[in-house]
Design a protein around this motif. Structure first.
Motif, PDB file in Angstrom:
ATOM      1  N   GLN A   1       0.825  -1.207   0.000  1.00 21.98           N
ATOM      2  CA  GLN A   1       0.000   0.000   0.000  1.00 21.98           C
ATOM      3  C   GLN A   1       0.861   1.259   0.000  1.00 21.98           C
ATOM      4  O   GLN A   1       0.565   2.218  -0.691  1.00 21.98           O
ATOM      5  CB  GLN A   1      -0.961   0.034   1.184  1.00 21.98           C
ATOM      6  N   SER A   2       1.927   1.260   0.759  1.00 27.03           N
ATOM      7  CA  SER A   2       2.832   2.406   0.807  1.00 27.03           C
ATOM      8  C   SER A   2       3.424   2.674  -0.576  1.00 27.03           C
ATOM      9  O   SER A   2       3.457   3.810  -1.043  1.00 27.03           O
ATOM     10  CB  SER A   2       3.945   2.142   1.823  1.00 27.03           C
ATOM     11  N   PHE A   3       3.886   1.610  -1.221  1.00 28.43           N
ATOM     12  CA  PHE A   3       4.454   1.752  -2.565  1.00 28.43           C
ATOM     13  C   PHE A   3       3.411   2.306  -3.536  1.00 28.43           C
ATOM     14  O   PHE A   3       3.685   3.246  -4.291  1.00 28.43           O
ATOM     15  CB  PHE A   3       4.996   0.409  -3.051  1.00 28.43           C
ATOM     16  N   LEU A   4       2.204   1.751  -3.520  1.00 30.55           N
ATOM     17  CA  LEU A   4       1.160   2.220  -4.442  1.00 30.55           C
ATOM     18  C   LEU A   4       0.749   3.655  -4.133  1.00 30.55           C
ATOM     19  O   LEU A   4       0.430   4.422  -5.048  1.00 30.55           O
ATOM     20  CB  LEU A   4      -0.040   1.288  -4.402  1.00 30.55           C
ATOM     21  N   HIS A   5       0.783   4.036  -2.872  1.00 30.68           N
ATOM     22  CA  HIS A   5       0.498   5.426  -2.506  1.00 30.68           C
ATOM     23  C   HIS A   5       1.546   6.354  -3.130  1.00 30.68           C
ATOM     24  O   HIS A   5       1.219   7.417  -3.661  1.00 30.68           O
ATOM     25  CB  HIS A   5       0.469   5.556  -0.993  1.00 30.68           C
ATOM     26  N   ARG A   6       2.811   5.943  -3.097  1.00 32.26           N
ATOM     27  CA  ARG A   6       3.868   6.756  -3.705  1.00 32.26           C
ATOM     28  C   ARG A   6       3.719   6.808  -5.227  1.00 32.26           C
ATOM     29  O   ARG A   6       3.948   7.848  -5.835  1.00 32.26           O
ATOM     30  CB  ARG A   6       5.247   6.221  -3.309  1.00 32.26           C
ATOM     31  N   VAL A   7       3.323   5.688  -5.853  1.00 37.90           N
ATOM     32  CA  VAL A   7       3.086   5.677  -7.307  1.00 37.90           C
ATOM     33  C   VAL A   7       1.935   6.623  -7.637  1.00 37.90           C
ATOM     34  O   VAL A   7       2.032   7.432  -8.572  1.00 37.90           O
ATOM     35  CB  VAL A   7       2.782   4.245  -7.811  1.00 37.90           C
ATOM     36  N   ALA A   8       0.844   6.549  -6.867  1.00 35.82           N
ATOM     37  CA  ALA A   8      -0.308   7.427  -7.097  1.00 35.82           C
ATOM     38  C   ALA A   8       0.101   8.895  -7.011  1.00 35.82           C
ATOM     39  O   ALA A   8      -0.301   9.714  -7.844  1.00 35.82           O
ATOM     40  CB  ALA A   8      -1.414   7.112  -6.093  1.00 35.82           C
ATOM     41  N   ALA A   9       0.918   9.227  -6.018  1.00 33.92           N
ATOM     42  CA  ALA A   9       1.374  10.614  -5.849  1.00 33.92           C
ATOM     43  C   ALA A   9       2.169  11.079  -7.068  1.00 33.92           C
ATOM     44  O   ALA A   9       2.029  12.232  -7.499  1.00 33.92           O
ATOM     45  CB  ALA A   9       2.210  10.745  -4.577  1.00 33.92           C
ATOM     46  N   ARG A  10       2.977  10.193  -7.629  1.00 36.69           N
ATOM     47  CA  ARG A  10       3.743  10.559  -8.836  1.00 36.69           C
ATOM     48  C   ARG A  10       2.822  10.926  -9.992  1.00 36.69           C
ATOM     49  O   ARG A  10       3.143  11.767 -10.813  1.00 36.69           O
ATOM     50  CB  ARG A  10       4.644   9.407  -9.272  1.00 36.69           C
ATOM     51  N   TYR A  11       1.681  10.245 -10.084  1.00 34.69           N
ATOM     52  CA  TYR A  11       0.728  10.497 -11.160  1.00 34.69           C
ATOM     53  C   TYR A  11      -0.316  11.553 -10.790  1.00 34.69           C
ATOM     54  O   TYR A  11      -1.209  11.847 -11.585  1.00 34.69           O
ATOM     55  CB  TYR A  11       0.043   9.190 -11.579  1.00 34.69           C
ATOM     56  N   GLY A  12      -0.226  12.103  -9.571  1.00 36.37           N
ATOM     57  CA  GLY A  12      -1.138  13.163  -9.159  1.00 36.37           C
ATOM     58  C   GLY A  12      -2.555  12.685  -8.883  1.00 36.37           C
ATOM     59  O   GLY A  12      -3.506  13.448  -9.055  1.00 36.37           O
ATOM     60  N   VAL A  13      -2.705  11.426  -8.462  1.00 36.72           N
ATOM     61  CA  VAL A  13      -4.025  10.889  -8.117  1.00 36.72           C
ATOM     62  C   VAL A  13      -3.970  10.294  -6.719  1.00 36.72           C
ATOM     63  O   VAL A  13      -2.897  10.063  -6.174  1.00 36.72           O
ATOM     64  CB  VAL A  13      -4.496   9.815  -9.134  1.00 36.72           C
ATOM     65  N   GLY A  14      -5.128  10.034  -6.145  1.00 38.92           N
ATOM     66  CA  GLY A  14      -5.204   9.386  -4.843  1.00 38.92           C
ATOM     67  C   GLY A  14      -5.019   7.880  -4.986  1.00 38.92           C
ATOM     68  O   GLY A  14      -5.180   7.313  -6.081  1.00 38.92           O
ATOM     69  N   LEU A  15      -4.715   7.220  -3.880  1.00 36.94           N
ATOM     70  CA  LEU A  15      -4.506   5.774  -3.885  1.00 36.94           C
ATOM     71  C   LEU A  15      -5.747   5.038  -4.374  1.00 36.94           C
ATOM     72  O   LEU A  15      -5.659   4.138  -5.203  1.00 36.94           O
ATOM     73  CB  LEU A  15      -4.128   5.284  -2.486  1.00 36.94           C
TER      74      LEU A  15
END
Length: 173
Positions: free
Chosen positions: A19-33
């Motif tokens: 979940q932490s990793f996907l949260h960081r990926v989402a932030a890179r794309y400017g979207v929420g988890l």
């Protein structure tokens, strides 16, 4: 579309929660988890995501969802499996007929002890300052290099506490 091919390479930290990793990926794309997972686990216009998104929960993905994440973050699936302890640990319940799926868990039986990553170590590994959560054993809860105590605080992303400088002992006068 978000999943047409990753624009950025987003590498996981060793021992990071999925979940932490996907949260960081989402932030890179400017979207929420939750929005990222809806795109990853979308089938016929419906999202195959179940469970509550909480800061102290973990998310489990099925094979199709893991393939989509690998493509999106431009990291081979084998590398994700090696870095993320829960990556292929459990398949989401068979609630979904077909396609990619994701399921959140937050119980102590499903989510093993974790703590925040040392901010300086995470920034060095990720190439930028980002919060991350790692699976940590009790003996891993102090970053000796940066003198930080990495605390697990339920319901939060954890807490990082600076340790006092010097070689003094606890409780000494």
């Amino acid at each position: 579309m978000l999943l047409a091919g990753g624009v950025w390479r987003a590498a996981p930290l060793r021992g990071e929660m999925t979940q932490s990793f996907l949260h960081r990926v989402a932030a890179r794309y400017g979207v929420g988890l939750r929005d990222l997972l809806a795109a990853i686990a979308e089938v016929g216009g419906l999202s195959n995501v179940t469970g509550q998104t909480r800061l102290d929960s973990e998310v489990y993905l099925n094979r199709q969802a893991r393939d989509r994440v690998s493509q999106l973050c431009r990291v081979p699936e084998d590398n994700l499996r090696q870095a993320l302890p829960a990556w292929a640990q459990e398949e989401p319940r068979k609630r979904f007929a077909a396609g990619p799926a994701a399921q959140f868990h937050h119980t102590a039986e499903k989510v093993v002890p974790w703590g925040p990553a040392c901010p300086e170590c995470a920034a060095r590994s990720a190439g930028r300052a980002e919060g991350a959560r790692l699976y940590l054993e009790p003996q891993q809860r102090v970053c000796a290099l940066h003198r930080r105590w990495l605390m697990q605080v339920p319901g939060t992303a954890g807490r990082v506490v600076e340790l006092p400088a010097g070689g003094g002992q606890w409780g000494s006068e």
